[in-house]
Design a protein around this motif. Structure first.
Motif, PDB file in Angstrom:
ATOM      1  N   ALA A  43       0.845  -1.178  -0.025  1.00  0.00           N
ATOM      2  CA  ALA A  43      -0.076  -0.023   0.164  1.00  0.00           C
ATOM      3  C   ALA A  43       0.818   1.378   0.100  1.00  0.00           C
ATOM      4  O   ALA A  43       0.495   2.210  -0.915  1.00  0.00           O
ATOM      5  N   ARG A  44       1.900   1.253   0.988  1.00  0.00           N
ATOM      6  CA  ARG A  44       2.748   2.285   1.007  1.00  0.00           C
ATOM      7  C   ARG A  44       3.662   2.712  -0.299  1.00  0.00           C
ATOM      8  O   ARG A  44       3.577   3.660  -1.045  1.00  0.00           O
ATOM      9  N   ARG A  45       4.032   1.407  -0.964  1.00  0.00           N
ATOM     10  CA  ARG A  45       4.569   1.547  -2.537  1.00  0.00           C
ATOM     11  C   ARG A  45       3.695   2.185  -3.305  1.00  0.00           C
ATOM     12  O   ARG A  45       4.047   2.889  -4.353  1.00  0.00           O
ATOM     13  N   ALA A  46       2.515   1.711  -3.524  1.00  0.00           N
ATOM     14  CA  ALA A  46       1.354   2.088  -4.391  1.00  0.00           C
ATOM     15  C   ALA A  46       1.189   3.468  -4.300  1.00  0.00           C
ATOM     16  O   ALA A  46       0.976   4.158  -5.278  1.00  0.00           O
ATOM     17  N   LEU A  47       1.088   4.035  -3.137  1.00  0.00           N
ATOM     18  CA  LEU A  47       0.867   5.478  -2.914  1.00  0.00           C
ATOM     19  C   LEU A  47       1.972   6.251  -3.086  1.00  0.00           C
ATOM     20  O   LEU A  47       1.712   7.380  -3.497  1.00  0.00           O
ATOM     21  N   ILE A  48       3.088   6.139  -2.781  1.00  0.00           N
ATOM     22  CA  ILE A  48       4.285   7.016  -2.873  1.00  0.00           C
ATOM     23  C   ILE A  48       4.919   6.711  -4.168  1.00  0.00           C
ATOM     24  O   ILE A  48       5.288   7.859  -4.889  1.00  0.00           O
ATOM     25  N   THR A  49       5.197   5.819  -4.746  1.00  0.00           N
ATOM     26  CA  THR A  49       5.937   5.547  -6.076  1.00  0.00           C
ATOM     27  C   THR A  49       5.151   5.445  -7.493  1.00  0.00           C
ATOM     28  O   THR A  49       5.762   5.645  -8.453  1.00  0.00           O
ATOM     29  N   HIS A  50       3.819   5.315  -7.194  1.00  0.00           N
ATOM     30  CA  HIS A  50       2.931   5.113  -8.413  1.00  0.00           C
ATOM     31  C   HIS A  50       1.772   6.176  -8.219  1.00  0.00           C
ATOM     32  O   HIS A  50       0.932   6.008  -7.849  1.00  0.00           O
ATOM     33  N   PRO A  51       2.160   7.289  -8.741  1.00  0.00           N
ATOM     34  CA  PRO A  51       1.041   8.462  -8.800  1.00  0.00           C
ATOM     35  C   PRO A  51      -0.007   8.055  -9.460  1.00  0.00           C
ATOM     36  O   PRO A  51      -1.190   8.620  -9.231  1.00  0.00           O
ATOM     37  N   GLU A  52      -0.058   7.410 -10.698  1.00  0.00           N
ATOM     38  CA  GLU A  52      -1.307   6.974 -11.388  1.00  0.00           C
ATOM     39  C   GLU A  52      -2.177   6.177 -10.634  1.00  0.00           C
ATOM     40  O   GLU A  52      -3.280   6.123 -10.646  1.00  0.00           O
ATOM     41  N   VAL A  53      -1.469   5.316  -9.764  1.00  0.00           N
ATOM     42  CA  VAL A  53      -2.196   4.309  -8.814  1.00  0.00           C
ATOM     43  C   VAL A  53      -3.074   5.081  -7.801  1.00  0.00           C
ATOM     44  O   VAL A  53      -4.022   4.895  -7.421  1.00  0.00           O
ATOM     45  N   ARG A  54      -2.099   5.965  -7.107  1.00  0.00           N
ATOM     46  CA  ARG A  54      -2.922   6.874  -6.187  1.00  0.00           C
ATOM     47  C   ARG A  54      -3.888   7.633  -6.731  1.00  0.00           C
ATOM     48  O   ARG A  54      -5.092   7.948  -6.084  1.00  0.00           O
ATOM     49  N   LEU A  55      -3.748   8.560  -7.816  1.00  0.00           N
ATOM     50  CA  LEU A  55      -5.045   9.143  -8.542  1.00  0.00           C
ATOM     51  C   LEU A  55      -6.248   8.355  -8.665  1.00  0.00           C
ATOM     52  O   LEU A  55      -7.128   8.967  -8.414  1.00  0.00           O
ATOM     53  N   ARG A  56      -5.938   7.151  -9.251  1.00  0.00           N
ATOM     54  CA  ARG A  56      -7.012   6.252  -9.416  1.00  0.00           C
ATOM     55  C   ARG A  56      -7.754   6.093  -8.080  1.00  0.00           C
ATOM     56  O   ARG A  56      -9.148   6.203  -7.930  1.00  0.00           O
TER      57      ARG A  56
END
Length: 148
Positions: A43-56
């Motif tokens: 979850a931390r990796r998805a939100l910090i390193t993948h801005p497109e995943v966080r935006l979705r």
């Protein structure tokens, strides 16, 4: 199951990067199993390193959700209902007919949307025109028109 990273970290969708990192470290220390620690790290990796995943996940998130389990359980208990019986709901219902719709109005709305002209982008046309102007001599001059 691929859970929402905001839910895994129990953070609101507008959490800052520092809040995400701090909460992930805290949650990893409190985790009981390796599976929970792995889910927190993902979850931390998805939100910090993948801005497109966080935006979705931000766009699909319910506004104001904080994911505190202690708040969710009483809400779930109070609002638990029996499943919907669709066959009982459809008893006596009249199916829709063509006459139930105003086809002219629907067609008008569709055509208005399709035929609407976009705003011209003059700056883009000037900086990158579809046909480059050629500054040679014109093919016809004034003397050709006046004197033949």
């Amino acid at each position: 199951m691929n859970r929402n990273p905001f839910h895994v970290l129990q953070l609101p969708a507008d959490a800052t990067g520092k809040e995400i990192v701090d909460r992930a470290a805290e949650a990893a220390e409190l985790a009981d199993t390796d599976a929970e620690r792995h889910a927190i790290a993902e979850a931390r990796r998805a939100l910090i390193t993948h801005p497109e995943v966080r935006l979705r996940h931000e766009l699909l998130e319910v506004p104001g959700s904080g994911y505190l389990e202690r708040d969710w359980e009483p809400f779930e208990h109070e609002n638990r209902r029996n499943p919907v019986d669709f066959s009982a709901m459809t008893e006596g219902a009249v199916p829709l007919r063509r006459a139930d719709f105003d086809l002219r109005a629907i067609l008008g709305l569709v055509l208005d949307e399709v035929l609407a002209l976009p705003e011209p982008d003059v700056a883009a046309a000037l900086t990158d025109p579809p046909v480059r102007p050629v500054w040679d001599a014109p093919p016809i001059e004034v003397r050709h028109v006046l004197f033949g």
